[in-house]
Design a protein around this motif. Sequence first.
Motif, PDB file in Angstrom:
ATOM      1  N   HIS A  47    -107.879 -26.131   4.401  1.00 41.74           N
ATOM      2  CA  HIS A  47    -107.428 -27.530   4.329  1.00 41.74           C
ATOM      3  C   HIS A  47    -106.342 -27.571   3.257  1.00 41.74           C
ATOM      4  O   HIS A  47    -106.615 -27.351   2.082  1.00 41.74           O
ATOM      5  CB  HIS A  47    -108.628 -28.403   3.951  1.00 41.74           C
ATOM      6  CG  HIS A  47    -108.321 -29.841   3.710  1.00 41.74           C
ATOM      7  ND1 HIS A  47    -108.607 -30.827   4.632  1.00 41.74           N
ATOM      8  CD2 HIS A  47    -107.789 -30.484   2.641  1.00 41.74           C
ATOM      9  CE1 HIS A  47    -108.261 -32.001   4.137  1.00 41.74           C
ATOM     10  NE2 HIS A  47    -107.758 -31.823   2.927  1.00 41.74           N
ATOM     11  N   PHE A  48    -105.097 -27.836   3.674  1.00 37.82           N
ATOM     12  CA  PHE A  48    -103.962 -27.780   2.743  1.00 37.82           C
ATOM     13  C   PHE A  48    -103.299 -29.143   2.636  1.00 37.82           C
ATOM     14  O   PHE A  48    -102.943 -29.764   3.636  1.00 37.82           O
ATOM     15  CB  PHE A  48    -102.925 -26.756   3.202  1.00 37.82           C
ATOM     16  CG  PHE A  48    -101.713 -26.696   2.306  1.00 37.82           C
ATOM     17  CD1 PHE A  48    -101.733 -25.923   1.145  1.00 37.82           C
ATOM     18  CD2 PHE A  48    -100.570 -27.423   2.601  1.00 37.82           C
ATOM     19  CE1 PHE A  48    -100.624 -25.885   0.299  1.00 37.82           C
ATOM     20  CE2 PHE A  48     -99.461 -27.394   1.761  1.00 37.82           C
ATOM     21  CZ  PHE A  48     -99.497 -26.611   0.606  1.00 37.82           C
ATOM     22  N   SER A  49    -103.119 -29.604   1.398  1.00 36.45           N
ATOM     23  CA  SER A  49    -102.442 -30.877   1.137  1.00 36.45           C
ATOM     24  C   SER A  49    -101.364 -30.698   0.083  1.00 36.45           C
ATOM     25  O   SER A  49    -101.376 -29.726  -0.689  1.00 36.45           O
ATOM     26  CB  SER A  49    -103.440 -31.932   0.632  1.00 36.45           C
ATOM     27  OG  SER A  49    -104.419 -32.233   1.587  1.00 36.45           O
ATOM     28  N   ALA A  50    -100.457 -31.672   0.036  1.00 37.27           N
ATOM     29  CA  ALA A  50     -99.422 -31.699  -0.995  1.00 37.27           C
ATOM     30  C   ALA A  50     -99.266 -33.133  -1.490  1.00 37.27           C
ATOM     31  O   ALA A  50     -99.365 -34.087  -0.709  1.00 37.27           O
ATOM     32  CB  ALA A  50     -98.099 -31.181  -0.452  1.00 37.27           C
ATOM     33  N   SER A 109    -100.201 -28.913  -5.061  1.00 39.69           N
ATOM     34  CA  SER A 109    -100.710 -28.401  -3.789  1.00 39.69           C
ATOM     35  C   SER A 109    -102.223 -28.236  -3.910  1.00 39.69           C
ATOM     36  O   SER A 109    -102.755 -27.962  -4.986  1.00 39.69           O
ATOM     37  CB  SER A 109    -100.048 -27.062  -3.422  1.00 39.69           C
ATOM     38  OG  SER A 109    -100.223 -26.092  -4.445  1.00 39.69           O
ATOM     39  N   TYR A 110    -102.900 -28.448  -2.789  1.00 45.02           N
ATOM     40  CA  TYR A 110    -104.369 -28.482  -2.779  1.00 45.02           C
ATOM     41  C   TYR A 110    -104.891 -27.581  -1.663  1.00 45.02           C
ATOM     42  O   TYR A 110    -104.423 -27.646  -0.523  1.00 45.02           O
ATOM     43  CB  TYR A 110    -104.826 -29.921  -2.563  1.00 45.02           C
ATOM     44  CG  TYR A 110    -106.309 -30.118  -2.367  1.00 45.02           C
ATOM     45  CD1 TYR A 110    -107.217 -29.878  -3.392  1.00 45.02           C
ATOM     46  CD2 TYR A 110    -106.810 -30.587  -1.149  1.00 45.02           C
ATOM     47  CE1 TYR A 110    -108.581 -30.081  -3.209  1.00 45.02           C
ATOM     48  CE2 TYR A 110    -108.168 -30.804  -0.962  1.00 45.02           C
ATOM     49  CZ  TYR A 110    -109.052 -30.552  -2.000  1.00 45.02           C
ATOM     50  OH  TYR A 110    -110.402 -30.761  -1.827  1.00 45.02           O
ATOM     51  N   ASN A 139     -96.298 -35.519   3.632  1.00 37.72           N
ATOM     52  CA  ASN A 139     -96.526 -34.575   4.722  1.00 37.72           C
ATOM     53  C   ASN A 139     -95.699 -33.305   4.494  1.00 37.72           C
ATOM     54  O   ASN A 139     -94.462 -33.351   4.567  1.00 37.72           O
ATOM     55  CB  ASN A 139     -96.141 -35.211   6.058  1.00 37.72           C
ATOM     56  CG  ASN A 139     -96.602 -34.379   7.241  1.00 37.72           C
ATOM     57  OD1 ASN A 139     -96.870 -33.192   7.107  1.00 37.72           O
ATOM     58  ND2 ASN A 139     -96.691 -34.999   8.397  1.00 37.72           N
ATOM     59  N   PRO A 140     -96.349 -32.153   4.232  1.00 36.61           N
ATOM     60  CA  PRO A 140     -95.610 -30.920   3.935  1.00 36.61           C
ATOM     61  C   PRO A 140     -95.328 -30.083   5.178  1.00 36.61           C
ATOM     62  O   PRO A 140     -95.046 -28.882   5.065  1.00 36.61           O
ATOM     63  CB  PRO A 140     -96.582 -30.188   3.005  1.00 36.61           C
ATOM     64  CG  PRO A 140     -97.931 -30.540   3.568  1.00 36.61           C
ATOM     65  CD  PRO A 140     -97.805 -31.963   4.072  1.00 36.61           C
ATOM     66  N   TYR A 141     -95.375 -30.704   6.363  1.00 37.02           N
ATOM     67  CA  TYR A 141     -95.234 -29.932   7.601  1.00 37.02           C
ATOM     68  C   TYR A 141     -93.922 -29.151   7.654  1.00 37.02           C
ATOM     69  O   TYR A 141     -93.904 -27.968   8.020  1.00 37.02           O
ATOM     70  CB  TYR A 141     -95.337 -30.860   8.813  1.00 37.02           C
ATOM     71  CG  TYR A 141     -95.325 -30.126  10.136  1.00 37.02           C
ATOM     72  CD1 TYR A 141     -96.392 -29.313  10.505  1.00 37.02           C
ATOM     73  CD2 TYR A 141     -94.234 -30.232  11.014  1.00 37.02           C
ATOM     74  CE1 TYR A 141     -96.383 -28.630  11.719  1.00 37.02           C
ATOM     75  CE2 TYR A 141     -94.215 -29.563  12.218  1.00 37.02           C
ATOM     76  CZ  TYR A 141     -95.287 -28.761  12.561  1.00 37.02           C
ATOM     77  OH  TYR A 141     -95.275 -28.082  13.758  1.00 37.02           O
ATOM     78  N   VAL A 194    -103.084 -26.957  -7.659  1.00 41.55           N
ATOM     79  CA  VAL A 194    -102.028 -26.261  -8.408  1.00 41.55           C
ATOM     80  C   VAL A 194    -100.867 -27.225  -8.644  1.00 41.55           C
ATOM     81  O   VAL A 194    -100.358 -27.836  -7.696  1.00 41.55           O
ATOM     82  CB  VAL A 194    -101.508 -25.020  -7.646  1.00 41.55           C
ATOM     83  CG1 VAL A 194    -100.369 -24.359  -8.430  1.00 41.55           C
ATOM     84  CG2 VAL A 194    -102.639 -24.019  -7.420  1.00 41.55           C
ATOM     85  N   TYR A 195    -100.475 -27.353  -9.913  1.00 41.86           N
ATOM     86  CA  TYR A 195     -99.319 -28.196 -10.257  1.00 41.86           C
ATOM     87  C   TYR A 195     -98.076 -27.323 -10.294  1.00 41.86           C
ATOM     88  O   TYR A 195     -98.063 -26.258 -10.912  1.00 41.86           O
ATOM     89  CB  TYR A 195     -99.535 -28.858 -11.616  1.00 41.86           C
ATOM     90  CG  TYR A 195     -98.345 -29.638 -12.125  1.00 41.86           C
ATOM     91  CD1 TYR A 195     -97.776 -30.663 -11.374  1.00 41.86           C
ATOM     92  CD2 TYR A 195     -97.781 -29.354 -13.373  1.00 41.86           C
ATOM     93  CE1 TYR A 195     -96.679 -31.377 -11.833  1.00 41.86           C
ATOM     94  CE2 TYR A 195     -96.697 -30.068 -13.852  1.00 41.86           C
ATOM     95  CZ  TYR A 195     -96.150 -31.085 -13.069  1.00 41.86           C
ATOM     96  OH  TYR A 195     -95.057 -31.779 -13.534  1.00 41.86           O
TER      97      TYR A 195
END
Length: 238
Positions: free
Chosen positions: A212-215, A170-171, A227-229, A161-162
């Motif tokens: 599994h979440f990434s940014a 975000s992934y 790191n979106p922590y 998602v952009y």
Amino acid sequence: MKTKLIILITFLSISAQAIAQDATTICKQIDQLNTDVLNNIISKKAAATQFAPLILKLKAAPTVAVKHTSWVFPLQGYGASAIGGYKGNGYSAKGYSYFDGNKHSAHPAHDIFIKDKNQDGIDDNTHQPVNVLAVDDGIVIACSNVWSPESTLRGGKYIWVYHPQQNIISYYAHNNAIFVKPGDVVKQGQKIAEVGRTGLNAYKKRSPTHLHFSAFGLNNKFPEPFNPYQQLISSKRS
């Protein structure tokens, strides 16, 4: 005057439809490029040459998006305590390159675990699937609702998602089912998928059920992990 007003409204309606179609077309192009990158059937140089102009075009295309002061946590009914590792130390971006596709190294993500002892993808307390939520307003630029246990793809069923207001991506990976497609505009907190166990390693019994979440930032026009922590621990629960 009434006729002119009708003509103006019609023109604006047609213009809005054209803008939406343009954004959808761009997203479909990004989706195809992402698939090619993921399957390592395009060179890094060629992929990089194509990616940047597409993102710039999408950023210029008006979409309905609001930049909120905080995110919504990406798993409904869960919060930061579900993030794996000690204080999010499962995140490691060293050596990662988006253009490596399925062959990328590192783990620029946080695994967010659900209560699922028997690994059936159903929450042990609610006895329902766990909804995956968009952390903020955005537009879906890539996704796949197809995966089989024979596949070597590690992300399984995934969504990119952009978020134009933040200029980030975000992934969300390992989903059981997804409910969006490229070009869909999503609102913060909207259900976009359900947690699953798809993906080469996530499917194996040794792996607890998780999202599994990434940014990724796009300051250089290419996806660079961050790191979106902090954003996750300060996000709103839904």
